[in-house]
Design a protein around this motif. Sequence first.
Motif, PDB file in Angstrom:
ATOM      1  N   VAL A  76       0.837  -1.201   0.000  1.00 17.79           N
ATOM      2  CA  VAL A  76       0.000   0.000   0.000  1.00 17.79           C
ATOM      3  C   VAL A  76       0.874   1.254   0.000  1.00 17.79           C
ATOM      4  O   VAL A  76       0.549   2.247  -0.650  1.00 17.79           O
ATOM      5  N   GLU A  77       1.990   1.204   0.683  1.00 16.34           N
ATOM      6  CA  GLU A  77       2.921   2.337   0.675  1.00 16.34           C
ATOM      7  C   GLU A  77       3.396   2.595  -0.762  1.00 16.34           C
ATOM      8  O   GLU A  77       3.482   3.748  -1.191  1.00 16.34           O
ATOM      9  N   GLY A  78       3.668   1.539  -1.512  1.00 14.09           N
ATOM     10  CA  GLY A  78       4.039   1.688  -2.921  1.00 14.09           C
ATOM     11  C   GLY A  78       2.915   2.290  -3.736  1.00 14.09           C
ATOM     12  O   GLY A  78       3.142   3.107  -4.637  1.00 14.09           O
ATOM     13  N   VAL A  79       1.679   1.924  -3.430  1.00 11.28           N
ATOM     14  CA  VAL A  79       0.521   2.489  -4.114  1.00 11.28           C
ATOM     15  C   VAL A  79       0.457   3.995  -3.869  1.00 11.28           C
ATOM     16  O   VAL A  79       0.197   4.768  -4.790  1.00 11.28           O
ATOM     17  N   THR A  80       0.733   4.430  -2.652  1.00 13.56           N
ATOM     18  CA  THR A  80       0.698   5.872  -2.354  1.00 13.56           C
ATOM     19  C   THR A  80       1.821   6.619  -3.071  1.00 13.56           C
ATOM     20  O   THR A  80       1.767   7.834  -3.202  1.00 13.56           O
ATOM     21  N   GLU A  81       2.822   5.877  -3.553  1.00 12.67           N
ATOM     22  CA  GLU A  81       3.918   6.479  -4.325  1.00 12.67           C
ATOM     23  C   GLU A  81       3.660   6.401  -5.826  1.00 12.67           C
ATOM     24  O   GLU A  81       4.508   6.783  -6.625  1.00 12.67           O
ATOM     25  N   GLY A  82       2.494   5.860  -6.215  1.00 17.59           N
ATOM     26  CA  GLY A  82       2.118   5.852  -7.621  1.00 17.59           C
ATOM     27  C   GLY A  82       2.225   4.516  -8.325  1.00 17.59           C
ATOM     28  O   GLY A  82       1.969   4.424  -9.528  1.00 17.59           O
ATOM     29  N   TYR A  83       2.582   3.472  -7.626  1.00 14.55           N
ATOM     30  CA  TYR A  83       2.690   2.152  -8.233  1.00 14.55           C
ATOM     31  C   TYR A  83       1.374   1.395  -8.091  1.00 14.55           C
ATOM     32  O   TYR A  83       0.595   1.657  -7.172  1.00 14.55           O
ATOM     33  N   ASN A  84       1.135   0.450  -8.987  1.00  7.68           N
ATOM     34  CA  ASN A  84      -0.037  -0.410  -8.867  1.00  7.68           C
ATOM     35  C   ASN A  84       0.243  -1.495  -7.838  1.00  7.68           C
ATOM     36  O   ASN A  84       1.385  -1.914  -7.662  1.00  7.68           O
ATOM     37  N   GLY A  85      -0.782  -1.940  -7.166  1.00 17.06           N
ATOM     38  CA  GLY A  85      -0.643  -3.014  -6.192  1.00 17.06           C
ATOM     39  C   GLY A  85      -1.872  -3.895  -6.201  1.00 17.06           C
ATOM     40  O   GLY A  85      -2.984  -3.416  -6.428  1.00 17.06           O
ATOM     41  N   THR A  86      -1.665  -5.168  -5.959  1.00 13.98           N
ATOM     42  CA  THR A  86      -2.776  -6.120  -5.937  1.00 13.98           C
ATOM     43  C   THR A  86      -2.597  -7.080  -4.772  1.00 13.98           C
ATOM     44  O   THR A  86      -1.501  -7.592  -4.547  1.00 13.98           O
ATOM     45  N   ILE A  87      -3.671  -7.297  -4.066  1.00 10.96           N
ATOM     46  CA  ILE A  87      -3.720  -8.360  -3.069  1.00 10.96           C
ATOM     47  C   ILE A  87      -4.781  -9.329  -3.568  1.00 10.96           C
ATOM     48  O   ILE A  87      -5.925  -8.954  -3.791  1.00 10.96           O
ATOM     49  N   PHE A  88      -4.375 -10.549  -3.773  1.00  8.29           N
ATOM     50  CA  PHE A  88      -5.241 -11.573  -4.345  1.00  8.29           C
ATOM     51  C   PHE A  88      -5.487 -12.618  -3.269  1.00  8.29           C
ATOM     52  O   PHE A  88      -4.565 -13.329  -2.875  1.00  8.29           O
ATOM     53  N   ALA A  89      -6.710 -12.662  -2.753  1.00 12.87           N
ATOM     54  CA  ALA A  89      -7.058 -13.640  -1.717  1.00 12.87           C
ATOM     55  C   ALA A  89      -7.694 -14.843  -2.400  1.00 12.87           C
ATOM     56  O   ALA A  89      -8.717 -14.721  -3.061  1.00 12.87           O
ATOM     57  N   TYR A  90      -7.070 -15.988  -2.227  1.00 12.43           N
ATOM     58  CA  TYR A  90      -7.512 -17.201  -2.920  1.00 12.43           C
ATOM     59  C   TYR A  90      -7.731 -18.311  -1.906  1.00 12.43           C
ATOM     60  O   TYR A  90      -6.951 -18.475  -0.971  1.00 12.43           O
ATOM     61  N   GLY A  91      -8.771 -19.074  -2.095  1.00 12.66           N
ATOM     62  CA  GLY A  91      -9.014 -20.225  -1.239  1.00 12.66           C
ATOM     63  C   GLY A  91     -10.433 -20.707  -1.393  1.00 12.66           C
ATOM     64  O   GLY A  91     -11.292 -20.015  -1.927  1.00 12.66           O
ATOM     65  N   GLN A  92     -10.671 -21.904  -0.907  1.00 15.39           N
ATOM     66  CA  GLN A  92     -12.009 -22.462  -1.023  1.00 15.39           C
ATOM     67  C   GLN A  92     -12.958 -21.743  -0.075  1.00 15.39           C
ATOM     68  O   GLN A  92     -12.542 -21.028   0.827  1.00 15.39           O
ATOM     69  N   THR A  93     -14.241 -21.939  -0.303  1.00  9.84           N
ATOM     70  CA  THR A  93     -15.263 -21.344   0.542  1.00  9.84           C
ATOM     71  C   THR A  93     -15.030 -21.737   1.998  1.00  9.84           C
ATOM     72  O   THR A  93     -14.798 -22.903   2.301  1.00  9.84           O
ATOM     73  N   GLY A  94     -15.050 -20.748   2.876  1.00 13.61           N
ATOM     74  CA  GLY A  94     -14.874 -21.001   4.301  1.00 13.61           C
ATOM     75  C   GLY A  94     -13.426 -21.041   4.763  1.00 13.61           C
ATOM     76  O   GLY A  94     -13.159 -21.308   5.925  1.00 13.61           O
ATOM     77  N   SER A  95     -12.491 -20.750   3.867  1.00 14.89           N
ATOM     78  CA  SER A  95     -11.078 -20.857   4.251  1.00 14.89           C
ATOM     79  C   SER A  95     -10.540 -19.626   4.975  1.00 14.89           C
ATOM     80  O   SER A  95      -9.456 -19.681   5.527  1.00 14.89           O
ATOM     81  N   GLY A  96     -11.290 -18.519   4.962  1.00 15.06           N
ATOM     82  CA  GLY A  96     -10.867 -17.348   5.727  1.00 15.06           C
ATOM     83  C   GLY A  96     -10.516 -16.116   4.917  1.00 15.06           C
ATOM     84  O   GLY A  96      -9.938 -15.170   5.445  1.00 15.06           O
ATOM     85  N   LYS A  97     -10.876 -16.095   3.642  1.00 16.75           N
ATOM     86  CA  LYS A  97     -10.562 -14.935   2.807  1.00 16.75           C
ATOM     87  C   LYS A  97     -11.247 -13.682   3.340  1.00 16.75           C
ATOM     88  O   LYS A  97     -10.600 -12.645   3.522  1.00 16.75           O
ATOM     89  N   SER A  98     -12.528 -13.748   3.586  1.00 14.51           N
ATOM     90  CA  SER A  98     -13.261 -12.593   4.097  1.00 14.51           C
ATOM     91  C   SER A  98     -12.797 -12.224   5.500  1.00 14.51           C
ATOM     92  O   SER A  98     -12.706 -11.044   5.842  1.00 14.51           O
ATOM     93  N   PHE A  99     -12.488 -13.223   6.304  1.00 19.79           N
ATOM     94  CA  PHE A  99     -11.989 -12.972   7.662  1.00 19.79           C
ATOM     95  C   PHE A  99     -10.737 -12.109   7.608  1.00 19.79           C
ATOM     96  O   PHE A  99     -10.571 -11.182   8.389  1.00 19.79           O
ATOM     97  N   THR A 100      -9.854 -12.391   6.658  1.00 21.11           N
ATOM     98  CA  THR A 100      -8.613 -11.630   6.534  1.00 21.11           C
ATOM     99  C   THR A 100      -8.837 -10.307   5.807  1.00 21.11           C
ATOM    100  O   THR A 100      -8.339  -9.271   6.241  1.00 21.11           O
ATOM    101  N   MET A 101      -9.576 -10.322   4.732  1.00 24.06           N
ATOM    102  CA  MET A 101      -9.716  -9.112   3.913  1.00 24.06           C
ATOM    103  C   MET A 101     -10.680  -8.096   4.530  1.00 24.06           C
ATOM    104  O   MET A 101     -10.390  -6.907   4.532  1.00 24.06           O
ATOM    105  N   GLN A 102     -11.821  -8.531   5.042  1.00 23.83           N
ATOM    106  CA  GLN A 102     -12.793  -7.619   5.635  1.00 23.83           C
ATOM    107  C   GLN A 102     -12.563  -7.479   7.132  1.00 23.83           C
ATOM    108  O   GLN A 102     -12.712  -6.407   7.686  1.00 23.83           O
ATOM    109  N   GLY A 103     -12.244  -8.570   7.765  1.00 18.77           N
ATOM    110  CA  GLY A 103     -11.951  -8.561   9.188  1.00 18.77           C
ATOM    111  C   GLY A 103     -13.174  -8.445  10.066  1.00 18.77           C
ATOM    112  O   GLY A 103     -14.310  -8.579   9.624  1.00 18.77           O
ATOM    113  N   LEU A 104     -12.887  -8.190  11.336  1.00 16.59           N
ATOM    114  CA  LEU A 104     -13.920  -8.013  12.344  1.00 16.59           C
ATOM    115  C   LEU A 104     -13.813  -6.592  12.885  1.00 16.59           C
ATOM    116  O   LEU A 104     -12.709  -6.073  13.030  1.00 16.59           O
TER     117      LEU A 104
END
Length: 169
Positions: A76-104
């Motif tokens: 994200v720091e690189g993004v604020t400097e003008g670079y593109n950035g991607t976070i790709f959360a991959y996994g089967q249903t129920g593996s914790g993607k939303s838990f990590t990406m959206q959080g509590l």
Amino acid sequence: MASESVKVVVRCRPMNQRERELNCRLVVTVDSARGQCFIQNPGAADQPPKQFTFDGAYYMDHFTEQIYNEIAYPLVEGVTEGYNGTIFAYGQTGSGKSFTMQGLPDPACQRGIIPRAFEHVFESVQCAENTKFLVRASYLEIYNEDVRDLLGTDAKQKLEVGWVRPWPG
């Protein structure tokens, strides 16, 4: 440079309420220092666990805050400097993607990567003087070959995916 490469990180999420009620057993252990994950076949306790090595490995006792600081913050720091950035959360249903990406929302240390990244970007924009920013973000779900824009007005609407053919020659 290592900070400019693709990194693969795994996170073992805590058991959810349903899993605890069903008295599910843990079959995963993590060696975070070595970035390793071990999975034991519960039906073959006499066999050694399967071992996988990643750029980073986080266990149930790691908070999303730590994962953000170690993995997402530099991106994200690189993004604020003008670079593109991607976070790709991959996994089967129920593996914790939303838990990590959206959080509590509570506790604060489990706020997800997305709200932390938005806060990071907008704090950087607010602090910059004599600079204009164009901020674009997408949050897409790909499920059963259907693509949905989770930030759009209708998160259930399927998006059309267009393919561009390379120029012949």
